[in-house]
Scaffold this active site. Structure first.
Site, PDB file in Angstrom:
ATOM      1  N   THR A 199     -18.904  -0.398  -5.248  1.00  0.00           N
ATOM      2  CA  THR A 199     -17.984  -1.186  -4.432  1.00  0.00           C
ATOM      3  C   THR A 199     -18.409  -2.640  -4.305  1.00  0.00           C
ATOM      4  O   THR A 199     -17.583  -3.554  -4.433  1.00  0.00           O
ATOM      5  CB  THR A 199     -17.829  -0.555  -3.041  1.00  0.00           C
ATOM      6  OG1 THR A 199     -17.334   0.772  -3.179  1.00  0.00           O
ATOM      7  CG2 THR A 199     -16.847  -1.353  -2.197  1.00  0.00           C
ATOM      8  N   GLU A 214       0.849  -1.190   0.000  1.00  0.00           N
ATOM      9  CA  GLU A 214       0.000   0.000   0.000  1.00  0.00           C
ATOM     10  C   GLU A 214       0.890   1.248   0.000  1.00  0.00           C
ATOM     11  O   GLU A 214       1.813   1.347   0.820  1.00  0.00           O
ATOM     12  CB  GLU A 214      -0.901  -0.004   1.234  1.00  0.00           C
ATOM     13  CG  GLU A 214      -1.606   1.308   1.530  1.00  0.00           C
ATOM     14  CD  GLU A 214      -2.468   1.780   0.374  1.00  0.00           C
ATOM     15  OE1 GLU A 214      -2.313   2.952  -0.037  1.00  0.00           O
ATOM     16  OE2 GLU A 214      -3.289   0.985  -0.134  1.00  0.00           O
ATOM     17  N   VAL A 256       4.427   0.442  -5.458  1.00  0.00           N
ATOM     18  CA  VAL A 256       4.761  -0.475  -6.547  1.00  0.00           C
ATOM     19  C   VAL A 256       4.886   0.359  -7.818  1.00  0.00           C
ATOM     20  O   VAL A 256       3.907   0.965  -8.273  1.00  0.00           O
ATOM     21  CB  VAL A 256       3.702  -1.577  -6.697  1.00  0.00           C
ATOM     22  CG1 VAL A 256       3.930  -2.371  -7.984  1.00  0.00           C
ATOM     23  CG2 VAL A 256       3.757  -2.510  -5.484  1.00  0.00           C
ATOM     24  N   HIS A 292     -16.628   7.428  -8.074  1.00  0.00           N
ATOM     25  CA  HIS A 292     -16.995   6.099  -8.556  1.00  0.00           C
ATOM     26  C   HIS A 292     -16.417   5.834  -9.953  1.00  0.00           C
ATOM     27  O   HIS A 292     -17.116   5.357 -10.834  1.00  0.00           O
ATOM     28  CB  HIS A 292     -18.517   5.956  -8.590  1.00  0.00           C
ATOM     29  CG  HIS A 292     -19.165   6.034  -7.251  1.00  0.00           C
ATOM     30  ND1 HIS A 292     -20.535   6.185  -7.079  1.00  0.00           N
ATOM     31  CD2 HIS A 292     -18.657   5.962  -6.005  1.00  0.00           C
ATOM     32  CE1 HIS A 292     -20.824   6.224  -5.788  1.00  0.00           C
ATOM     33  NE2 HIS A 292     -19.696   6.086  -5.113  1.00  0.00           N
TER      34      HIS A 292
END
Length: 514
Positions: A485, A39, A232, A439
């Site tokens: 979600t 994360e 990452v 969203h």
């Protein structure tokens, strides 16, 4: 020495609800698998990934939100006081805005495109709404969609009865139903909003974050490790397959390689395609079909109700349980989804010239499904870098005539709903700046076949890149108006089951083979 392992079975990028869902299903169905989750943001809650609304101390809650705002913390666009105004670029607490590239010449753009950088991702800050898709929102080529949605409900801890005891809940729902339900079938009628929330023994509400999705099975899994403050920067590719990740330790600045059998990129709908692009994985559909849900909001004061006793008013930042949350489902005839909640529960401030008696003023929001377009996209600029040193984003986004027509219908509908509920506040509804829904979808969309218009297969594995899976709202291929979600977690369940079933078939990481 590096704090990262040399090799794992599964490397997960992102700790939002879909990354957490992969960790949960793998821990349940492949308990011997070694899992590392990376994360970019810090841990801001205990347990890690918990919703900040559960932090009772207002000062500690504000601190957790600020630490989630990454490079935007302290910006003038974050946490500005007062109600939202037309043309204003403002992020919600716990999020930060895309600094530039959000609106290109001649396009509508997404002026308030926003992110969060923290363990738990946006699930540490969301409203917890988990409606199911209906009609054309559903993914027709997934025969197991309903069972997957059931699993999503289980992982997120979804309930429908959290506010049954609130004094105005039934009243609001009855008034909405009288205006909406005629001609609708049962599933599309006004009903309780499914919410990711449960109640403690002491009666206090606890909102689900990634901590609930992880559950004890992940927290107690000796083969699972979560690494925060870990960026990452790319997926490692060898012989056209994913073999691990390159991760930069944001505490030291050092970069390390972690080999893996399988990589799951579950950043978000903007940063997941960014990681793939930076890795040289650039299918034609990557970043395409970007879609948001244009949002119309209004407020109304309930008629003929008494304000709650002072001892029933919740502490600052918490929810005063008076009128709860109601749901007006999407239909293909009325292509928007309604979320009606008491104003002090809404993340969007709507009224500042009117004192908010908790529960007596309700906020109404209609989310509109987008007319999907290939040209609506996030693109990346290799010779420009964002605040994390990743390829800079440019958002191409335009409302079509169909979108404008749907917005006009939503504005008319929300006025009718406001009058049905009570007395509207203000002369007219307000259309939120594009991007406000948070969203964002479609950028790594799922497809039934590799036809150049999708990024991954029905199990979320990227076409022609074995061992690489994508997750999050970006995988949803349909135009939705409902909160995404639950659907994205359901799709993550399908992908995680595929990995659990086939993990032994993926080559072991180099570190294991050595």
């Amino acid at each position: 020495m590096s704090r990262y392992p040399e090799g794992v079975d599964v490397a997960i990028v992102g700790s939002g609800p879909t990354g957490a869902a992969y960790a949960r299903i793998l821990s349940e169905e492949a308990p011997d698998a070694v899992i590392a989750l990376f994360e970019v943001g810090p841990t801001v809650s205990n347990p890690p990934g918990a919703h900040v609304k559960n932090i009772e101390d207002p000062a500690l809650r504000a601190q957790a939100q600020e630490r989630s705002e990454g490079p935007g913390a302290g910006s003038a666009t974050v946490n500005s006081p007062g109600a939202v105004k037309s043309g204003e670029r403002r992020a919600r607490p716990g999020t930060y805005l895309l600094a530039d590239g959000y609106q290109l010449a001649g396009e509508d753009g997404l002026p308030v495109a926003a992110f969060s950088s923290n363990v738990g991702g946006m699930a540490a800050h969301w409203t917890g709404a988990c409606p199911r898709p209906g009609g054309s929102e559903r993914i027709s080529f997934l025969p197991d969609l309903d069972e997957l949605l059931d699993e999503g409900d289980r992982l997120l801890g979804v309930t429908t009865n959290a506010f049954d005891q609130a004094p105005f809940t039934a009243l609001v729902r009855e008034r909405l139903a009288a205006a909406v339900d005629d001609g609708r079938d049962g599933a599309a009628r006004v009903q309780r909003m499914p919410l990711a929330v449960h109640r403690r023994e002491d009666g206090r509400l606890v909102w689900s974050g990634s901590d609930v999705v992880f559950g004890d099975v992940v927290r107690e899994n000796p083969n699972f490790t979560l690494f925060d403050e870990s960026l990452v920067v790319r997926v490692l590719i060898e012989d056209d397959r994913a073999v691990g990740v390159a991760v930069r330790d944001l505490r030291t600045g050092a970069e390390h390689e972690v080999r893996a059998r399988v990589v799951v990129v579950a950043a978000d709908a903007l940063r997941t395609p960014q990681v793939l692009w930076a890795s040289g994985i650039r299918p034609a559909a990557l970043g395409r079909f970007l879609n948001d849900q244009a949002q119309v909001v209004y407020a109304a004061r309930l008629r003929d109700v008494e304000p709650p006793p002072e001892d029933q008013v919740a502490a600052s930042g918490a929810l005063s349980e008076q009128s709860g949350v109601s749901w007006v489902p999407f239909t293909d005839d009325l292509p928007f989804h309604g979320q009606i909640m008491q104003l002090d529960a809404s993340p969007v401030p709507l009224a500042e010239d009117d004192p908010v008696i908790p529960g007596s003023i309700v906020g109404l929001g209609l989310f509109c499904a987008k007319d999907l377009q290939w040209e609506d996209r996030v693109e990346f600029v290799d010779d420009e870098r964002d605040s994390y040193g990743m390829p800079a984003m440019r958002l191409h986004y335009t409302l079509t005539p169909v979108d404008h027509a749907v917005l006009d219908r939503a504005r008319a509908e929300i006025v009718e709903l406001a009058h049905a509920v009570g007395e509207p506040i203000g002369d007219r509804p307000f259309t939120m700046p594009l991007g406000a829904s948070l969203h964002y979808q479609g950028t790594t969309r799922m497809g039934q076949a590799d036809d150049g218009r999708s990024v991954c297969d029905p199990d979320s594995q990227v076409w022609n890149v074995p061992g690489l899976f994508v997750a999050g709202n970006g995988v949803i291929p349909t135009a939705t108006a409902c909160n995404p979600t639950l659907t994205s977690v359901a799709l993550a369940v399908r992908g995680a089951r595929r990995i659990a079933r086939d993990l032994a078939a993926y080559p072991a990481p180099v570190a294991e083979r050595a």
